[in-house]
Design a protein around this motif. Structure first.
Motif, PDB file in Angstrom:
ATOM      1  N   GLY A  23     -18.210 -84.260  24.712  1.00 12.13           N
ATOM      2  CA  GLY A  23     -16.864 -84.632  25.091  1.00 12.13           C
ATOM      3  C   GLY A  23     -16.081 -85.330  23.995  1.00 12.13           C
ATOM      4  O   GLY A  23     -14.945 -85.709  24.204  1.00 12.13           O
ATOM      5  N   ASP A  24     -16.659 -85.477  22.793  1.00  8.79           N
ATOM      6  CA  ASP A  24     -15.920 -86.154  21.727  1.00  8.79           C
ATOM      7  C   ASP A  24     -15.174 -85.155  20.846  1.00  8.79           C
ATOM      8  O   ASP A  24     -15.260 -83.951  21.019  1.00  8.79           O
ATOM      9  CB  ASP A  24     -16.837 -87.062  20.899  1.00  8.79           C
ATOM     10  N   ALA A  25     -14.450 -85.669  19.882  1.00  4.39           N
ATOM     11  CA  ALA A  25     -13.612 -84.835  19.015  1.00  4.39           C
ATOM     12  C   ALA A  25     -14.432 -83.902  18.130  1.00  4.39           C
ATOM     13  O   ALA A  25     -13.915 -82.904  17.643  1.00  4.39           O
ATOM     14  CB  ALA A  25     -12.729 -85.728  18.151  1.00  4.39           C
ATOM     15  N   ASN A  26     -15.687 -84.182  17.914  1.00  2.80           N
ATOM     16  CA  ASN A  26     -16.533 -83.337  17.072  1.00  2.80           C
ATOM     17  C   ASN A  26     -17.071 -82.111  17.803  1.00  2.80           C
ATOM     18  O   ASN A  26     -17.738 -81.286  17.208  1.00  2.80           O
ATOM     19  CB  ASN A  26     -17.709 -84.143  16.518  1.00  2.80           C
ATOM     20  N   GLU A  27     -16.779 -82.003  19.079  1.00  8.47           N
ATOM     21  CA  GLU A  27     -17.336 -80.915  19.875  1.00  8.47           C
ATOM     22  C   GLU A  27     -16.999 -79.536  19.316  1.00  8.47           C
ATOM     23  O   GLU A  27     -17.819 -78.641  19.334  1.00  8.47           O
ATOM     24  CB  GLU A  27     -16.855 -81.026  21.318  1.00  8.47           C
ATOM     25  N   MET A  28     -15.807 -79.350  18.783  1.00  5.47           N
ATOM     26  CA  MET A  28     -15.375 -78.046  18.300  1.00  5.47           C
ATOM     27  C   MET A  28     -16.269 -77.516  17.191  1.00  5.47           C
ATOM     28  O   MET A  28     -16.520 -76.330  17.106  1.00  5.47           O
ATOM     29  CB  MET A  28     -13.921 -78.110  17.828  1.00  5.47           C
ATOM     30  N   LYS A  29     -16.794 -78.383  16.330  1.00  2.00           N
ATOM     31  CA  LYS A  29     -17.609 -77.890  15.228  1.00  2.00           C
ATOM     32  C   LYS A  29     -18.938 -77.311  15.712  1.00  2.00           C
ATOM     33  O   LYS A  29     -19.602 -76.617  14.968  1.00  2.00           O
ATOM     34  CB  LYS A  29     -17.823 -78.954  14.165  1.00  2.00           C
ATOM     35  N   TYR A  30     -19.321 -77.559  16.946  1.00  2.00           N
ATOM     36  CA  TYR A  30     -20.543 -77.014  17.504  1.00  2.00           C
ATOM     37  C   TYR A  30     -20.287 -75.801  18.401  1.00  2.00           C
ATOM     38  O   TYR A  30     -21.219 -75.139  18.827  1.00  2.00           O
ATOM     39  CB  TYR A  30     -21.296 -78.073  18.307  1.00  2.00           C
ATOM     40  N   LYS A  31     -19.043 -75.506  18.674  1.00  2.00           N
ATOM     41  CA  LYS A  31     -18.701 -74.401  19.567  1.00  2.00           C
ATOM     42  C   LYS A  31     -18.923 -73.074  18.853  1.00  2.00           C
ATOM     43  O   LYS A  31     -18.583 -72.923  17.684  1.00  2.00           O
ATOM     44  CB  LYS A  31     -17.241 -74.533  19.999  1.00  2.00           C
ATOM     45  N   PHE A  32     -19.514 -72.126  19.568  1.00  2.52           N
ATOM     46  CA  PHE A  32     -19.696 -70.805  18.995  1.00  2.52           C
ATOM     47  C   PHE A  32     -19.448 -69.742  20.053  1.00  2.52           C
ATOM     48  O   PHE A  32     -19.472 -70.017  21.244  1.00  2.52           O
ATOM     49  CB  PHE A  32     -21.101 -70.635  18.394  1.00  2.52           C
ATOM     50  N   SER A  33     -19.193 -68.531  19.581  1.00  2.86           N
ATOM     51  CA  SER A  33     -19.036 -67.374  20.456  1.00  2.86           C
ATOM     52  C   SER A  33     -20.019 -66.307  20.015  1.00  2.86           C
ATOM     53  O   SER A  33     -20.305 -66.181  18.817  1.00  2.86           O
ATOM     54  CB  SER A  33     -17.620 -66.802  20.361  1.00  2.86           C
ATOM     55  N   ALA A  34     -20.527 -65.558  20.965  1.00  2.00           N
ATOM     56  CA  ALA A  34     -21.485 -64.499  20.651  1.00  2.00           C
ATOM     57  C   ALA A  34     -21.335 -63.364  21.648  1.00  2.00           C
ATOM     58  O   ALA A  34     -20.925 -63.578  22.795  1.00  2.00           O
ATOM     59  CB  ALA A  34     -22.910 -65.042  20.687  1.00  2.00           C
ATOM     60  N   LEU A  35     -21.657 -62.184  21.169  1.00  2.00           N
ATOM     61  CA  LEU A  35     -21.711 -61.011  22.044  1.00  2.00           C
ATOM     62  C   LEU A  35     -23.162 -60.754  22.402  1.00  2.00           C
ATOM     63  O   LEU A  35     -24.055 -60.933  21.563  1.00  2.00           O
ATOM     64  CB  LEU A  35     -21.153 -59.782  21.321  1.00  2.00           C
ATOM     65  N   ASN A  36     -23.403 -60.330  23.620  1.00  4.41           N
ATOM     66  CA  ASN A  36     -24.750 -59.953  24.025  1.00  4.41           C
ATOM     67  C   ASN A  36     -24.876 -58.445  23.816  1.00  4.41           C
ATOM     68  O   ASN A  36     -24.233 -57.663  24.501  1.00  4.41           O
ATOM     69  CB  ASN A  36     -24.995 -60.336  25.483  1.00  4.41           C
ATOM     70  N   THR A  37     -25.694 -58.042  22.837  1.00  6.62           N
ATOM     71  CA  THR A  37     -25.861 -56.632  22.503  1.00  6.62           C
ATOM     72  C   THR A  37     -27.266 -56.184  22.879  1.00  6.62           C
ATOM     73  O   THR A  37     -28.100 -57.002  23.279  1.00  6.62           O
ATOM     74  CB  THR A  37     -25.648 -56.392  21.001  1.00  6.62           C
ATOM     75  N   THR A  38     -27.543 -54.915  22.707  1.00 10.28           N
ATOM     76  CA  THR A  38     -28.890 -54.407  22.988  1.00 10.28           C
ATOM     77  C   THR A  38     -29.916 -54.980  22.009  1.00 10.28           C
ATOM     78  O   THR A  38     -31.110 -54.959  22.287  1.00 10.28           O
ATOM     79  CB  THR A  38     -28.930 -52.868  22.934  1.00 10.28           C
ATOM     80  N   PHE A  39     -29.456 -55.499  20.871  1.00  7.18           N
ATOM     81  CA  PHE A  39     -30.344 -56.113  19.883  1.00  7.18           C
ATOM     82  C   PHE A  39     -30.484 -57.613  20.079  1.00  7.18           C
ATOM     83  O   PHE A  39     -31.216 -58.269  19.350  1.00  7.18           O
ATOM     84  CB  PHE A  39     -29.825 -55.842  18.468  1.00  7.18           C
ATOM     85  N   GLY A  40     -29.746 -58.176  21.028  1.00  8.40           N
ATOM     86  CA  GLY A  40     -29.745 -59.614  21.254  1.00  8.40           C
ATOM     87  C   GLY A  40     -28.359 -60.172  21.009  1.00  8.40           C
ATOM     88  O   GLY A  40     -27.391 -59.434  20.852  1.00  8.40           O
ATOM     89  N   HIS A  41     -28.254 -61.487  20.971  1.00  8.91           N
ATOM     90  CA  HIS A  41     -26.952 -62.126  20.758  1.00  8.91           C
ATOM     91  C   HIS A  41     -26.501 -61.954  19.315  1.00  8.91           C
ATOM     92  O   HIS A  41     -27.294 -62.039  18.375  1.00  8.91           O
ATOM     93  CB  HIS A  41     -27.013 -63.612  21.124  1.00  8.91           C
ATOM     94  N   TYR A  42     -25.208 -61.729  19.179  1.00 14.09           N
ATOM     95  CA  TYR A  42     -24.579 -61.529  17.880  1.00 14.09           C
ATOM     96  C   TYR A  42     -23.459 -62.553  17.750  1.00 14.09           C
ATOM     97  O   TYR A  42     -22.490 -62.513  18.510  1.00 14.09           O
ATOM     98  CB  TYR A  42     -24.042 -60.097  17.797  1.00 14.09           C
TER      99      TYR A  42
ATOM    100  N   SER B 170     -32.029 -64.202   6.846  1.00 12.82           N
ATOM    101  CA  SER B 170     -33.063 -64.187   7.876  1.00 12.82           C
ATOM    102  C   SER B 170     -33.384 -62.753   8.265  1.00 12.82           C
ATOM    103  O   SER B 170     -32.494 -61.919   8.405  1.00 12.82           O
ATOM    104  CB  SER B 170     -32.588 -64.956   9.111  1.00 12.82           C
ATOM    105  N   GLU B 171     -34.648 -62.484   8.432  1.00 11.95           N
ATOM    106  CA  GLU B 171     -35.071 -61.155   8.890  1.00 11.95           C
ATOM    107  C   GLU B 171     -34.950 -61.038  10.406  1.00 11.95           C
ATOM    108  O   GLU B 171     -35.087 -59.955  10.955  1.00 11.95           O
ATOM    109  CB  GLU B 171     -36.509 -60.882   8.454  1.00 11.95           C
ATOM    110  N   LEU B 172     -34.697 -62.161  11.076  1.00 16.85           N
ATOM    111  CA  LEU B 172     -34.627 -62.198  12.527  1.00 16.85           C
ATOM    112  C   LEU B 172     -33.218 -62.539  12.995  1.00 16.85           C
ATOM    113  O   LEU B 172     -32.496 -63.271  12.314  1.00 16.85           O
ATOM    114  CB  LEU B 172     -35.594 -63.249  13.084  1.00 16.85           C
ATOM    115  N   GLY B 173     -32.857 -62.051  14.158  1.00 20.73           N
ATOM    116  CA  GLY B 173     -31.599 -62.421  14.783  1.00 20.73           C
ATOM    117  C   GLY B 173     -31.744 -63.735  15.537  1.00 20.73           C
ATOM    118  O   GLY B 173     -32.851 -64.266  15.694  1.00 20.73           O
TER     119      GLY B 173
END
Length: 91
Positions: free
Chosen positions: A8-27, A67-70
């Motif tokens: 809930g603090d002002a630094n929260e945005m730097k930890y926010k991320f978006s990802a797509l769920n694909t057949t290979f996993g999250h992207y 990284s060799e892994l997703g």
């Protein structure tokens, strides 16, 4: 999918991320408000650093550290150092 720290603090945005769920996993498509730009070939890449090495925030890591892994397959240990870096990718 969008996730963020729940502090809930002002630094929260730097930890926010978006990802797509694909057949290979999250992207991962965006981190801290910085999105990939496929039209300009700019993507988020994941790097794993060798033991005892740390990232240099002024310079992109070498491709040999990619990284060799997703994100779904990575299991982080205490000594591991992973870095997400947004960069121009030449396919």
């Amino acid at each position: 999918m969008v996730a963020a720290a729940n502090s809930g603090d002002a630094n929260e945005m730097k930890y926010k991320f978006s990802a797509l769920n694909t057949t290979f996993g999250h992207y991962v498509t965006a981190i801290g408000g910085y999105a990939e730009e496929p039209s300009r070939d700019i993507y988020w890449m994941i790097y794993k650093f060798p033991a005892g090495q740390s990232p240099d925030p002024q310079n992109p890591p070498p491709d040999s550290y990619l990284s060799e892994l997703g994100v779904d397959a990575i299991q982080v240990s205490d000594a591991d150092v992973y870095l997400f870096w947004r960069k121009h990718v030449v396919w």
